[in-house]
Every structure is written in C-alpha cells, then in structure tokens.
Scaffold this motif. Structure first.
Motif, PDB file in Angstrom:
ATOM      1  N   MET A   1       1.152  -0.902  -0.033  1.00  0.00           N
ATOM      2  CA  MET A   1       0.100  -0.307   0.056  1.00  0.00           C
ATOM      3  C   MET A   1       1.292   1.226  -0.343  1.00  0.00           C
ATOM      4  N   SER A   2       0.549   1.863  -0.065  1.00  0.00           N
ATOM      5  CA  SER A   2       1.289   3.316  -0.809  1.00  0.00           C
ATOM      6  C   SER A   2       0.191   4.781  -0.533  1.00  0.00           C
ATOM      7  N   LEU A   3       0.775   5.734   0.034  1.00  0.00           N
ATOM      8  CA  LEU A   3       0.414   7.153  -0.130  1.00  0.00           C
ATOM      9  C   LEU A   3      -0.451   7.471  -1.524  1.00  0.00           C
ATOM     10  N   GLN A   4      -0.889   6.509  -2.593  1.00  0.00           N
ATOM     11  CA  GLN A   4      -0.976   7.124  -3.534  1.00  0.00           C
ATOM     12  C   GLN A   4      -2.213   6.677  -4.026  1.00  0.00           C
ATOM     13  N   SER A   5      -2.882   5.960  -2.833  1.00  0.00           N
ATOM     14  CA  SER A   5      -4.339   5.065  -2.586  1.00  0.00           C
ATOM     15  C   SER A   5      -5.402   6.519  -2.731  1.00  0.00           C
ATOM     16  N   ASP A   6      -6.008   5.651  -3.343  1.00  0.00           N
ATOM     17  CA  ASP A   6      -7.407   6.413  -3.589  1.00  0.00           C
ATOM     18  C   ASP A   6      -8.535   6.466  -2.781  1.00  0.00           C
ATOM     19  N   PHE A   7      -9.905   7.564  -2.642  1.00  0.00           N
ATOM     20  CA  PHE A   7     -10.997   7.084  -1.985  1.00  0.00           C
ATOM     21  C   PHE A   7     -11.602   6.213  -3.122  1.00  0.00           C
ATOM     22  N   GLY A   8     -11.439   6.598  -4.558  1.00  0.00           N
ATOM     23  CA  GLY A   8     -12.964   6.007  -4.970  1.00  0.00           C
ATOM     24  C   GLY A   8     -11.677   6.316  -6.770  1.00  0.00           C
ATOM     25  N   PRO A   9     -12.967   6.352  -7.728  1.00  0.00           N
ATOM     26  CA  PRO A   9     -12.789   6.389  -9.491  1.00  0.00           C
ATOM     27  C   PRO A   9     -13.448   7.926  -9.649  1.00  0.00           C
ATOM     28  N   GLY A  10     -12.284   8.349  -9.905  1.00  0.00           N
ATOM     29  CA  GLY A  10     -12.144  10.046 -10.598  1.00  0.00           C
ATOM     30  C   GLY A  10     -11.074  10.370  -9.308  1.00  0.00           C
ATOM     31  N   ALA A  11     -11.622  10.154  -8.363  1.00  0.00           N
ATOM     32  CA  ALA A  11     -11.170  10.872  -6.956  1.00  0.00           C
ATOM     33  C   ALA A  11     -10.303  11.439  -6.889  1.00  0.00           C
ATOM     34  N   SER A  19      -4.163   9.763  -0.504  1.00  0.00           N
ATOM     35  CA  SER A  19      -4.787   9.183   0.725  1.00  0.00           C
ATOM     36  C   SER A  19      -4.506   7.803   0.991  1.00  0.00           C
ATOM     37  N   VAL A  20      -4.731   7.447   1.974  1.00  0.00           N
ATOM     38  CA  VAL A  20      -3.976   5.692   2.624  1.00  0.00           C
ATOM     39  C   VAL A  20      -4.856   5.310   3.124  1.00  0.00           C
ATOM     40  N   GLU A  21      -5.333   4.031   3.109  1.00  0.00           N
ATOM     41  CA  GLU A  21      -6.401   2.644   3.692  1.00  0.00           C
ATOM     42  C   GLU A  21      -5.800   2.984   5.006  1.00  0.00           C
ATOM     43  N   VAL A  22      -7.068   3.232   5.943  1.00  0.00           N
ATOM     44  CA  VAL A  22      -7.464   3.064   7.063  1.00  0.00           C
ATOM     45  C   VAL A  22      -8.544   1.785   8.096  1.00  0.00           C
ATOM     46  N   ASP A  23      -8.861   1.323   8.919  1.00  0.00           N
ATOM     47  CA  ASP A  23      -9.712   0.720   9.542  1.00  0.00           C
ATOM     48  C   ASP A  23      -9.395   0.934  10.459  1.00  0.00           C
ATOM     49  N   LEU A  24     -10.375   2.036  11.191  1.00  0.00           N
ATOM     50  CA  LEU A  24     -10.386   3.094  12.621  1.00  0.00           C
ATOM     51  C   LEU A  24     -11.797   2.776  12.864  1.00  0.00           C
ATOM     52  N   GLU A  25     -11.843   3.256  13.930  1.00  0.00           N
ATOM     53  CA  GLU A  25     -13.135   3.219  14.869  1.00  0.00           C
ATOM     54  C   GLU A  25     -12.986   4.488  15.301  1.00  0.00           C
ATOM     55  N   GLY A  26     -14.521   5.062  14.938  1.00  0.00           N
ATOM     56  CA  GLY A  26     -14.050   6.190  15.880  1.00  0.00           C
ATOM     57  C   GLY A  26     -15.746   7.254  15.520  1.00  0.00           C
ATOM     58  N   ARG A  27     -15.796   7.989  16.213  1.00  0.00           N
ATOM     59  CA  ARG A  27     -17.161   8.095  16.543  1.00  0.00           C
ATOM     60  C   ARG A  27     -16.991   9.724  16.328  1.00  0.00           C
ATOM     61  N   PHE A  28     -18.529  10.373  15.655  1.00  0.00           N
ATOM     62  CA  PHE A  28     -18.481  11.491  15.446  1.00  0.00           C
ATOM     63  C   PHE A  28     -19.771  12.295  15.649  1.00  0.00           C
ATOM     64  N   MET A  29     -19.815  13.742  15.684  1.00  0.00           N
ATOM     65  CA  MET A  29     -20.990  14.203  16.499  1.00  0.00           C
ATOM     66  C   MET A  29     -21.614  15.511  15.187  1.00  0.00           C
ATOM     67  N   LEU A  30     -22.579  15.273  15.275  1.00  0.00           N
ATOM     68  CA  LEU A  30     -23.095  16.228  13.530  1.00  0.00           C
ATOM     69  C   LEU A  30     -23.354  17.695  14.301  1.00  0.00           C
ATOM     70  N   ALA A  31     -24.398  18.770  13.595  1.00  0.00           N
ATOM     71  CA  ALA A  31     -24.687  20.253  14.580  1.00  0.00           C
ATOM     72  C   ALA A  31     -25.681  20.329  15.433  1.00  0.00           C
ATOM     73  N   SER A  32     -26.254  18.678  15.149  1.00  0.00           N
ATOM     74  CA  SER A  32     -27.672  19.119  15.805  1.00  0.00           C
ATOM     75  C   SER A  32     -26.686  18.933  17.533  1.00  0.00           C
ATOM     76  N   LEU A 102       0.052   9.160   9.109  1.00  0.00           N
ATOM     77  CA  LEU A 102      -0.353   8.336   7.748  1.00  0.00           C
ATOM     78  C   LEU A 102       0.465   7.663   6.761  1.00  0.00           C
ATOM     79  N   VAL A 103       1.809   8.053   7.120  1.00  0.00           N
ATOM     80  CA  VAL A 103       3.358   6.845   6.339  1.00  0.00           C
ATOM     81  C   VAL A 103       2.899   5.958   7.313  1.00  0.00           C
ATOM     82  N   TRP A 104       3.160   6.126   8.169  1.00  0.00           N
ATOM     83  CA  TRP A 104       3.149   4.475   9.549  1.00  0.00           C
ATOM     84  C   TRP A 104       2.285   3.726   9.166  1.00  0.00           C
ATOM     85  N   PHE A 105       0.684   4.670   8.673  1.00  0.00           N
ATOM     86  CA  PHE A 105      -0.048   3.538   8.554  1.00  0.00           C
ATOM     87  C   PHE A 105      -0.253   3.009   7.138  1.00  0.00           C
TER      88      PHE A 105
END
Length: 201
Positions: A1-11, A19-32, A102-105
């Motif tokens: 894997m390299s830092l030159q992977s991408d999120f999707g076709p044409g992106a 970008s780099v692929e990861v697999d991390l758990e998280g939580r997000f909060m919206l404006a509400s 991200l380089v490490w990942f």
C-alpha cells in the motif's frame, strides 16, 4: 500500500491530497449534537472517508474522535458509497503530525518498524507529563498517544535513538525521533486492562 491510493474512481481529479486506506473505529458528532459510531476507511491530510449509514447534509460541520489519532473537524464534502467524506481543517502542527501517522499506516505492512504498533493507541484525558532524559534533565511533554507497549510525545528535546528516558513514571527506550518529539517503547509494557483514557504517567 502507498500514499497514492485513492478514495474512489475519478476522485484524484477532485483532490490534491494523497490518501491511505485505514480501518479505525470512531465517533462523530453532527451540528445537531447527535453522536454516531463509524469506521474511518481512508484518510489524507485533506480528507477523511467514513463508513456509516448516516447521511449528513453537504457542508454540515462534523467533529470526529478517533482513539488512535485524536479529534478532528471539518465539513461534509461529498457522499460516497455507504458513507461520506469531510474536508479536514488542520493546524500546521497537526497537519505534520497526521502526515507522519499516515506514512506509518501506509507502510506498516512492509516496514519493520521498531515500535511496531502491536496494541491499540489511545489519547489520554491528561496529556501533560514530565520526560526525564538520560542526562537527568527534565522537560514538560505532551502525550500524543499511548499504547500498552509505547508512547508518542511532543517535547522540546532530541534524545538519542536507543537512549533510555523516563516518561512520567515509566522507563522507556527511544525508538524514533519525529518532528517536535519522539516515540518510545516501554521497558515494561502495561498489562491488558491497565490502560484507558484516564491513565496518568
């Protein structure tokens, strides 16, 4: 894997950040104020891609917390597949730190890194501690993240790689210097169940 992977076709036409692929758990909060669990599946220093059934509106502010990396915020830039992406707002220091992480990942599967991340990293609630160098000098330091086996700190010091330091009450060996600090491996790792966000070194 390299830092030159991408999120999707044409992106690549839409973003200048690698970008780099990861697999991390998280939580997000919206404006509400509503909070939701998620998985972060790709990141760059400019964007973060979430896997979640939640579909916030374009441009909506999102705050996300990832145990291994900390807190980030940004606006929803697009919906993609089973999720969405946000454009990140980073300070110069956080930009540099994230780039290093991200380089490490990107290279963890091919590099024999001495501080190989065998354990999940967390960001403690109390990040400030004292680092005592091998020459006896003490410096105030900020803990970037900590795991059962090691710690990453920001500190105004450049110890020798391989040198012994005390991070709070924990003896450790410096395994890598980074911009503004170092990464060290504990001489005696924490046991499973001993480490959470309330830890104080």
């Amino acid at each position: 894997m390299s830092l030159q992977s991408d999120f999707g076709p044409g992106a690549a036409r839409e973003r200048i950040h690698n970008s780099v692929e990861v697999d991390l758990e998280g939580r997000f909060m919206l404006a509400s104020g509503a909070e939701h669990p998620c998985r972060i599946v790709a990141m760059s220093t400019g964007e973060m891609l979430f896997s979640t059934p939640v579909r916030p509106r374009l441009g909506e502010k999102v705050i996300v917390y990832i145990a291994e990396l900390g807190r980030f915020e940004g606006g929803v830039s697009r919906h993609e597949g089973e999720g969405f992406a946000i454009g990140l707002k980073l300070t110069e220091m956080k930009h540099r730190k994230l780039a290093e992480q991200l380089v490490w990942f990107a290279n963890r599967d091919v590099l024999d890194l001495p501080e190989n991340r065998r354990h999940k990293r967390i960001v403690p609630m109390l990040q400030w501690t004292i680092v005592r160098l091998s020459n006896g000098k003490e410096k105030t330091a900020k803990i970037n993240d900590i795991s059962l086996s090691g710690v990453s700190v920001e500190v105004n010091a450049r110890p020798l790689v391989g040198g012994r330091v005390m991070v709070g009450s924990k003896a450790a060996k410096v395994v890598r210097l980074v911009d503004g600090g170092f990464v060290a491996e504990f001489e005696e790792p924490f046991a499973e169940g001993e480490l959470d966000e309330r830890i104080r070194l």
